[in-house]
Design a protein around this motif. Structure first.
Motif, short mmCIF file in Angstrom:
data_model
loop_
_atom_site.label_atom_id
_atom_site.label_comp_id
_atom_site.label_asym_id
_atom_site.label_seq_id
_atom_site.Cartn_x
_atom_site.Cartn_y
_atom_site.Cartn_z
N GLY A 112 0.81 -1.22 0.00
CA GLY A 112 0.00 0.00 0.00
C GLY A 112 0.84 1.25 0.00
N THR A 113 1.92 1.23 0.75
CA THR A 113 2.82 2.39 0.80
C THR A 113 3.43 2.65 -0.57
N ILE A 114 3.86 1.60 -1.23
CA ILE A 114 4.46 1.76 -2.55
C ILE A 114 3.43 2.30 -3.54
N SER A 115 2.20 1.81 -3.44
CA SER A 115 1.14 2.28 -4.35
C SER A 115 0.73 3.71 -4.05
N LEU A 116 0.81 4.14 -2.80
CA LEU A 116 0.47 5.51 -2.44
C LEU A 116 1.48 6.53 -2.96
N THR A 117 2.70 6.10 -3.13
CA THR A 117 3.75 7.00 -3.59
C THR A 117 3.62 7.17 -5.10
N PRO A 118 3.39 8.38 -5.58
CA PRO A 118 3.23 8.61 -7.03
C PRO A 118 4.44 8.11 -7.81
N GLY A 119 4.15 7.47 -8.94
CA GLY A 119 5.21 6.97 -9.80
C GLY A 119 5.48 5.49 -9.62
N THR A 120 4.91 4.89 -8.59
CA THR A 120 5.08 3.45 -8.36
C THR A 120 3.74 2.84 -8.02
N VAL A 121 3.59 1.57 -8.37
CA VAL A 121 2.38 0.84 -8.01
C VAL A 121 2.74 -0.62 -7.76
N SER A 122 2.25 -1.16 -6.66
CA SER A 122 2.45 -2.58 -6.36
C SER A 122 1.47 -3.37 -7.21
N SER A 123 1.97 -4.38 -7.86
CA SER A 123 1.13 -5.13 -8.78
C SER A 123 0.75 -6.50 -8.25
N ASP A 124 1.69 -7.19 -7.62
CA ASP A 124 1.41 -8.56 -7.21
C ASP A 124 2.39 -9.00 -6.13
N VAL A 125 1.95 -9.94 -5.32
CA VAL A 125 2.81 -10.61 -4.34
C VAL A 125 2.93 -12.05 -4.80
N SER A 126 4.13 -12.60 -4.77
CA SER A 126 4.32 -13.98 -5.20
C SER A 126 3.51 -14.92 -4.31
N ALA A 127 3.23 -16.09 -4.81
CA ALA A 127 2.40 -17.06 -4.08
C ALA A 127 3.01 -17.43 -2.74
N ASP A 128 4.32 -17.46 -2.65
CA ASP A 128 4.97 -17.80 -1.38
C ASP A 128 5.16 -16.59 -0.47
N GLY A 129 4.77 -15.39 -0.95
CA GLY A 129 4.86 -14.18 -0.14
C GLY A 129 6.27 -13.65 0.05
N ARG A 130 7.19 -14.05 -0.81
CA ARG A 130 8.58 -13.63 -0.64
C ARG A 130 9.03 -12.55 -1.62
N ASP A 138 9.76 5.80 -13.59
CA ASP A 138 11.05 6.27 -14.08
C ASP A 138 12.14 5.81 -13.13
N VAL A 139 12.95 4.84 -13.60
CA VAL A 139 14.00 4.26 -12.76
C VAL A 139 15.30 4.22 -13.56
N ALA A 140 16.32 4.85 -13.02
CA ALA A 140 17.63 4.84 -13.67
C ALA A 140 18.39 3.55 -13.34
N ASP A 141 18.34 3.15 -12.07
CA ASP A 141 19.08 1.98 -11.60
C ASP A 141 18.13 1.08 -10.81
N GLU A 142 17.79 -0.08 -11.39
CA GLU A 142 16.83 -0.98 -10.76
C GLU A 142 17.30 -1.47 -9.39
N ALA A 143 18.56 -1.87 -9.31
CA ALA A 143 19.09 -2.40 -8.05
C ALA A 143 19.07 -1.33 -6.96
N ALA A 144 19.39 -0.10 -7.31
CA ALA A 144 19.38 0.98 -6.33
C ALA A 144 17.95 1.28 -5.86
N GLU A 145 16.99 1.21 -6.77
CA GLU A 145 15.60 1.47 -6.39
C GLU A 145 15.07 0.37 -5.47
N VAL A 146 15.40 -0.88 -5.76
CA VAL A 146 15.00 -1.99 -4.88
C VAL A 146 15.62 -1.81 -3.50
N ALA A 147 16.90 -1.47 -3.46
CA ALA A 147 17.59 -1.26 -2.18
C ALA A 147 16.96 -0.09 -1.42
N ARG A 148 16.58 0.97 -2.14
CA ARG A 148 15.94 2.13 -1.49
C ARG A 148 14.61 1.75 -0.86
#
Length: 162
Positions: A112-130, A138-148
């Motif tokens: 919900g937090t990710i979806s509330l932040t403009p520019g990002t939206v949570s789409s799905d959670v894996s079946a195992d929840g991990r 707009d993402v320049a560096d995927e790994a940096a955004e995941v870490a953030r």
């Protein structure tokens, strides 16, 4: 006391939401809000057998402050993207975020937090929840955004849902 008010925070939240929906503070509104705040958690308690432990303290307040700040900043960033960059310049990406949170409630708050932040939206959670699938505008560096996201939100949620 736990039998009378099984979820105290939910009771308070329901009473406050009732007063906000009523759009006025009257004695009758307060009484009705308290009745709803007490009765609804009693009737829904069997559906929450393993409720998570939530710390409503500095960790929760800090999390709310960070989220509100990020929402404000992201609004300005998205406005800048729309006004001054062309659509072909956007670097939209799908991010797969590994989740260390274990309770469904904490994962829901993160999504919900990710979806509330403009520019990002949570789409799905894996079946195992991990893993959480997130679309970012707009993402320049995927790994940096995941870490953030993990550092800024998930780490704080682990303190709130301890």
């Amino acid at each position: 006391m736990r039998r009378l008010i099984p979820h105290p925070a939910l009771s308070v939240l329901l009473a406050i939401v009732w007063l906000l929906m009523a759009n006025s503070i009257t004695v009758g509104g307060i009484v009705l809000g308290l009745i709803f705040g007490i009765l609804l958690p009693i009737f829904t308690a069997p559906f929450w057998p393993d409720r998570p432990r939530v710390r409503f303290g500095l960790a929760a307040l800090g999390y709310v402050a960070i989220v509100l700040w990020d929402i404000v900043i992201a609004n300005f960033q998205i406005a800048w993207l729309i006004l001054f960059r062309r659509n072909r310049d956007l670097r939209s990406r799908w991010l797969v975020i590994p989740i260390s949170l274990t309770t469904p409630e904490a994962i829901t708050v993160l999504a919900g937090t990710i979806s509330l932040t403009p520019g990002t939206v949570s789409s799905d959670v894996s079946a195992d929840g991990r893993f959480l699938l997130v679309h970012a505008l707009d993402v320049a560096d995927e790994a940096a955004e995941v870490a953030r996201i993990k550092q800024r939100y998930e780490k704080r949620l682990m303190q709130v849902f301890a």
